[in-house]
Design a protein around this motif. Structure first.
Motif, PDB file in Angstrom:
ATOM      1  N   THR A 187     -78.441 -76.836 -51.348  1.00  0.00           N
ATOM      2  CA  THR A 187     -78.108 -76.362 -49.864  1.00  0.00           C
ATOM      3  C   THR A 187     -77.351 -74.969 -50.267  1.00  0.00           C
ATOM      4  N   LEU A 188     -78.328 -73.592 -50.046  1.00  0.00           N
ATOM      5  CA  LEU A 188     -77.667 -72.414 -50.485  1.00  0.00           C
ATOM      6  C   LEU A 188     -76.461 -72.228 -49.642  1.00  0.00           C
ATOM      7  N   ASN A 189     -76.172 -72.474 -48.654  1.00  0.00           N
ATOM      8  CA  ASN A 189     -75.224 -72.122 -47.716  1.00  0.00           C
ATOM      9  C   ASN A 189     -73.624 -72.570 -48.397  1.00  0.00           C
ATOM     10  N   TYR A 190     -73.861 -73.334 -49.352  1.00  0.00           N
ATOM     11  CA  TYR A 190     -72.633 -73.882 -50.120  1.00  0.00           C
ATOM     12  C   TYR A 190     -72.265 -72.860 -51.201  1.00  0.00           C
ATOM     13  N   TYR A 191     -73.162 -71.890 -51.672  1.00  0.00           N
ATOM     14  CA  TYR A 191     -72.657 -71.120 -52.571  1.00  0.00           C
ATOM     15  C   TYR A 191     -73.030 -69.478 -52.139  1.00  0.00           C
ATOM     16  N   ALA A 192     -72.091 -68.831 -53.102  1.00  0.00           N
ATOM     17  CA  ALA A 192     -72.611 -67.413 -52.849  1.00  0.00           C
ATOM     18  C   ALA A 192     -73.780 -67.101 -53.825  1.00  0.00           C
ATOM     19  N   ILE A 193     -74.945 -66.293 -53.333  1.00  0.00           N
ATOM     20  CA  ILE A 193     -76.093 -65.792 -54.032  1.00  0.00           C
ATOM     21  C   ILE A 193     -76.154 -64.482 -54.230  1.00  0.00           C
ATOM     22  N   SER A 194     -76.778 -64.120 -55.671  1.00  0.00           N
ATOM     23  CA  SER A 194     -76.835 -62.826 -56.072  1.00  0.00           C
ATOM     24  C   SER A 194     -78.203 -62.429 -56.203  1.00  0.00           C
ATOM     25  N   TRP A 195     -78.568 -61.285 -56.227  1.00  0.00           N
ATOM     26  CA  TRP A 195     -79.662 -60.745 -56.794  1.00  0.00           C
ATOM     27  C   TRP A 195     -79.448 -59.926 -57.792  1.00  0.00           C
ATOM     28  N   PHE A 196     -80.263 -60.081 -58.869  1.00  0.00           N
ATOM     29  CA  PHE A 196     -80.252 -59.090 -59.913  1.00  0.00           C
ATOM     30  C   PHE A 196     -81.558 -58.697 -60.171  1.00  0.00           C
ATOM     31  N   ARG A 197     -82.022 -57.603 -61.216  1.00  0.00           N
ATOM     32  CA  ARG A 197     -83.213 -57.047 -61.444  1.00  0.00           C
ATOM     33  C   ARG A 197     -83.082 -56.665 -62.707  1.00  0.00           C
ATOM     34  N   GLN A 198     -84.341 -56.786 -63.566  1.00  0.00           N
ATOM     35  CA  GLN A 198     -84.480 -56.151 -64.839  1.00  0.00           C
ATOM     36  C   GLN A 198     -85.952 -55.401 -65.112  1.00  0.00           C
ATOM     37  N   ALA A 199     -85.722 -54.397 -65.567  1.00  0.00           N
ATOM     38  CA  ALA A 199     -87.006 -53.593 -65.871  1.00  0.00           C
ATOM     39  C   ALA A 199     -87.235 -53.837 -67.325  1.00  0.00           C
ATOM     40  N   PRO A 200     -88.456 -53.781 -67.759  1.00  0.00           N
ATOM     41  CA  PRO A 200     -88.943 -53.808 -69.000  1.00  0.00           C
ATOM     42  C   PRO A 200     -88.033 -52.986 -69.828  1.00  0.00           C
ATOM     43  N   GLY A 201     -87.322 -53.811 -71.089  1.00  0.00           N
ATOM     44  CA  GLY A 201     -86.678 -52.989 -72.061  1.00  0.00           C
ATOM     45  C   GLY A 201     -85.502 -52.439 -71.621  1.00  0.00           C
ATOM     46  N   LYS A 202     -84.891 -52.963 -70.306  1.00  0.00           N
ATOM     47  CA  LYS A 202     -83.690 -52.363 -69.692  1.00  0.00           C
ATOM     48  C   LYS A 202     -82.706 -53.580 -69.453  1.00  0.00           C
ATOM     49  N   GLU A 203     -81.474 -53.332 -69.463  1.00  0.00           N
ATOM     50  CA  GLU A 203     -80.428 -54.243 -69.185  1.00  0.00           C
ATOM     51  C   GLU A 203     -80.449 -54.909 -67.973  1.00  0.00           C
ATOM     52  N   ARG A 204     -80.249 -56.275 -67.780  1.00  0.00           N
ATOM     53  CA  ARG A 204     -80.089 -56.937 -66.594  1.00  0.00           C
ATOM     54  C   ARG A 204     -78.951 -56.314 -65.710  1.00  0.00           C
ATOM     55  N   GLU A 205     -79.183 -56.187 -64.345  1.00  0.00           N
ATOM     56  CA  GLU A 205     -78.273 -55.412 -63.569  1.00  0.00           C
ATOM     57  C   GLU A 205     -78.139 -56.197 -62.155  1.00  0.00           C
ATOM     58  N   GLY A 206     -76.813 -56.368 -61.952  1.00  0.00           N
ATOM     59  CA  GLY A 206     -76.561 -57.058 -60.749  1.00  0.00           C
ATOM     60  C   GLY A 206     -76.669 -56.179 -59.342  1.00  0.00           C
ATOM     61  N   VAL A 207     -77.722 -56.458 -58.332  1.00  0.00           N
ATOM     62  CA  VAL A 207     -77.867 -55.606 -57.419  1.00  0.00           C
ATOM     63  C   VAL A 207     -76.925 -56.123 -56.181  1.00  0.00           C
ATOM     64  N   SER A 208     -76.882 -57.239 -55.732  1.00  0.00           N
ATOM     65  CA  SER A 208     -76.189 -57.404 -54.522  1.00  0.00           C
ATOM     66  C   SER A 208     -75.626 -58.930 -54.763  1.00  0.00           C
ATOM     67  N   CYS A 209     -74.748 -59.241 -53.728  1.00  0.00           N
ATOM     68  CA  CYS A 209     -74.313 -60.675 -53.461  1.00  0.00           C
ATOM     69  C   CYS A 209     -73.744 -61.031 -52.004  1.00  0.00           C
ATOM     70  N   ILE A 210     -74.062 -62.070 -51.862  1.00  0.00           N
ATOM     71  CA  ILE A 210     -73.632 -62.543 -50.473  1.00  0.00           C
ATOM     72  C   ILE A 210     -72.598 -63.900 -50.541  1.00  0.00           C
ATOM     73  N   GLY A 211     -71.652 -63.816 -50.029  1.00  0.00           N
ATOM     74  CA  GLY A 211     -70.696 -65.089 -50.076  1.00  0.00           C
ATOM     75  C   GLY A 211     -71.159 -66.199 -49.165  1.00  0.00           C
TER      76      GLY A 211
END
Length: 124
Positions: A28-52
């Motif tokens: 049940t996703l409403n119990y948790y903060a959910i984040s979006w990340f992205r990763q381009a080839p050869g690049k470091e993973r980046e935190g994009v967004s979060c919702i509480g």
């Protein structure tokens, strides 16, 4: 076993829009903060967004501030990332994730559980 599942990626031209979805099985996703990340080839993973989960907190990386909007529909057990004014540098695999907390951290998010990712390609 995958429990977070992303969808909505694809190929768009610069300036276009996409809406990504993060759905769950046996969660049940409403119990948790959910984040979006992205990763381009050869690049470091980046935190994009979060919702509480319930405190209304939001986080956006400076690179997407003003262009991306994170939201959730608890009735559909889904978290969305609306991406507008897309740029070629937004091209990456996008992942939804959670650290099992209820609030977004004060800075860029971290996570313990991940979806499989959805490809976003911004190109002419």
């Amino acid at each position: 076993q995958i429990q977070l599942v992303e969808s909505g990626g694809g190929l768009v031209q610069p300036g276009g829009s996409l809406r990504l979805s993060c759905a769950a099985s046996e969660l049940t996703l409403n119990y948790y903060a959910i984040s979006w990340f992205r990763q381009a080839p050869g690049k470091e993973r980046e935190g994009v967004s979060c919702i509480g989960s319930s405190d209304g907190s939001r986080y956006y990386a400076p690179s997407v501030q003003g262009r991306f909007t994170i939201s959730r529909d608890n009735a559909k057990n889904t978290v969305y990332l609306q991406m507008n004014s897309l740029k070629p540098e937004d091209t990456a695999v996008y992942y939804c994730a959670t650290d099992w907390g209820q609030r977004c951290p004060p800075g860029p998010p971290q996570a313990d559980a991940w979806g499989q990712g959805t490809q976003v390609t911004v190109s002419s």
